[in-house]
Design an enzyme around this catalytic site. Sequence first.
Site, PDB file in Angstrom:
ATOM      1  N   HIS A   1       0.537  -1.089   0.247  1.00  0.00           N
ATOM      2  CA  HIS A   1       0.253  -0.076   0.443  1.00  0.00           C
ATOM      3  C   HIS A   1       0.733   1.689  -0.129  1.00  0.00           C
ATOM      4  CE1 HIS A   1       1.190  -0.462   4.520  1.00  0.00           C
ATOM      5  NE2 HIS A   1       0.443   0.647   4.444  1.00  0.00           N
TER       6      HIS A   1
ATOM      7  N   ASP B   1       0.213   4.640   2.423  1.00  0.00           N
ATOM      8  CA  ASP B   1      -0.219   5.345   3.360  1.00  0.00           C
ATOM      9  C   ASP B   1      -1.434   6.175   2.473  1.00  0.00           C
ATOM     10  OD1 ASP B   1       0.973   3.713   5.017  1.00  0.00           O
ATOM     11  OD2 ASP B   1       2.767   5.142   5.849  1.00  0.00           O
TER      12      ASP B   1
ATOM     13  N   HIS C   1       4.830  -0.021   0.390  1.00  0.00           N
ATOM     14  CA  HIS C   1       5.318  -0.789   1.170  1.00  0.00           C
ATOM     15  C   HIS C   1       4.346  -1.211   1.724  1.00  0.00           C
ATOM     16  CE1 HIS C   1       3.377   3.152   3.902  1.00  0.00           C
ATOM     17  NE2 HIS C   1       3.335   1.832   4.217  1.00  0.00           N
TER      18      HIS C   1
ATOM     19  N   ARG D   1       4.710   6.727  14.038  1.00  0.00           N
ATOM     20  CA  ARG D   1       4.298   7.355  13.269  1.00  0.00           C
ATOM     21  C   ARG D   1       3.848   8.569  13.374  1.00  0.00           C
ATOM     22  NH1 ARG D   1       0.551   4.861   7.769  1.00  0.00           N
ATOM     23  NH2 ARG D   1      -0.897   6.751   8.417  1.00  0.00           N
TER      24      ARG D   1
END
Length: 291
Positions: free
Chosen positions: A117, A119, A268, A282
Amino acid sequence: MTIRKRPLGTLGVEITGIDVGSDLTGSAGDNLFGELRQAWQEAGGLMVIRDQSITQEQHIEFSRRFGPLFHDEGQPPLQDTVSRYLHPVHPQIYRVSNKVDAQGESQGRARAGTYWHSDVSFRDRPAQASVLYAIEIPPYGGDTIFADMAAAYDALSDGMKAMLSGLKAVHDFAVAAATQYARPIVVDKDFNGANRCVHPVVRTHAETGRKSLYVNPGFTSHLEGFTMEESKAILDTLYRHATQPEFLYRHSWQPHDLLVWDNRQLMHYAVSDYSADRYMERTTVIGERPV
Ligand code: OGA
Ligand code: MN
């Protein structure tokens, strides 16, 4: 101060000899950040900064140098379903972890991103950079793999490039519901299009002008104007192409690694092959509307 840089595959750079918590203040800090940002872009969108010891405030401050963050004041939140994983004091911090506290409460989104995907691609203004800080890592496993979508685009035939030019894809967080991994976290709002949008299949990088494929198995639902069957055939071909080993870099985490990846040109995948505790935090930088 001299920062050291070591290339990582086709898409990244490892940085040592810097302390982002203390070296980026003042005008010297602006220059140093400029150097980092340039190295990051020249490398292809992944920067692995080793041995950082930063507070949550420093993590947020560093990330804001790239742009505004999801959950910053006046900025949109991430999708509702991850709100329970946000840091209670700093909502800009999304906790990615399989850990459970003494009360049995999960301390983060377990095994987030165990699928290819980019983000937040399901928003009009998706993530530019994600900044992920490794606080606790398992003794083995829990790597993250990155795919170079610019190199993958470059390697397509002229025929395929011509066919993709002008195509648009629908990205929809609810699509994640079709597969096992995200079923429990998709909510009604998502099915009603709260996290659905349309982006070009090939996007041009706002800073480098480089073209990248911008579709991903995690959130891309289908190609606009195609049947699901046609769409699946084309997208599967692109995914198979883009995830060939030559376009990948696999990151084996060290504790205190700080990774910055550019979602505009990389996909990623979080490898779910561990059982020991893993805890990461994150921040997510809001990008521009893809063109
Ligand atoms: C993320 C993500 C990867 C990982 O934080 O966006 O996909 O390896 N995580 O935890
Ligand atoms: Mn992710």
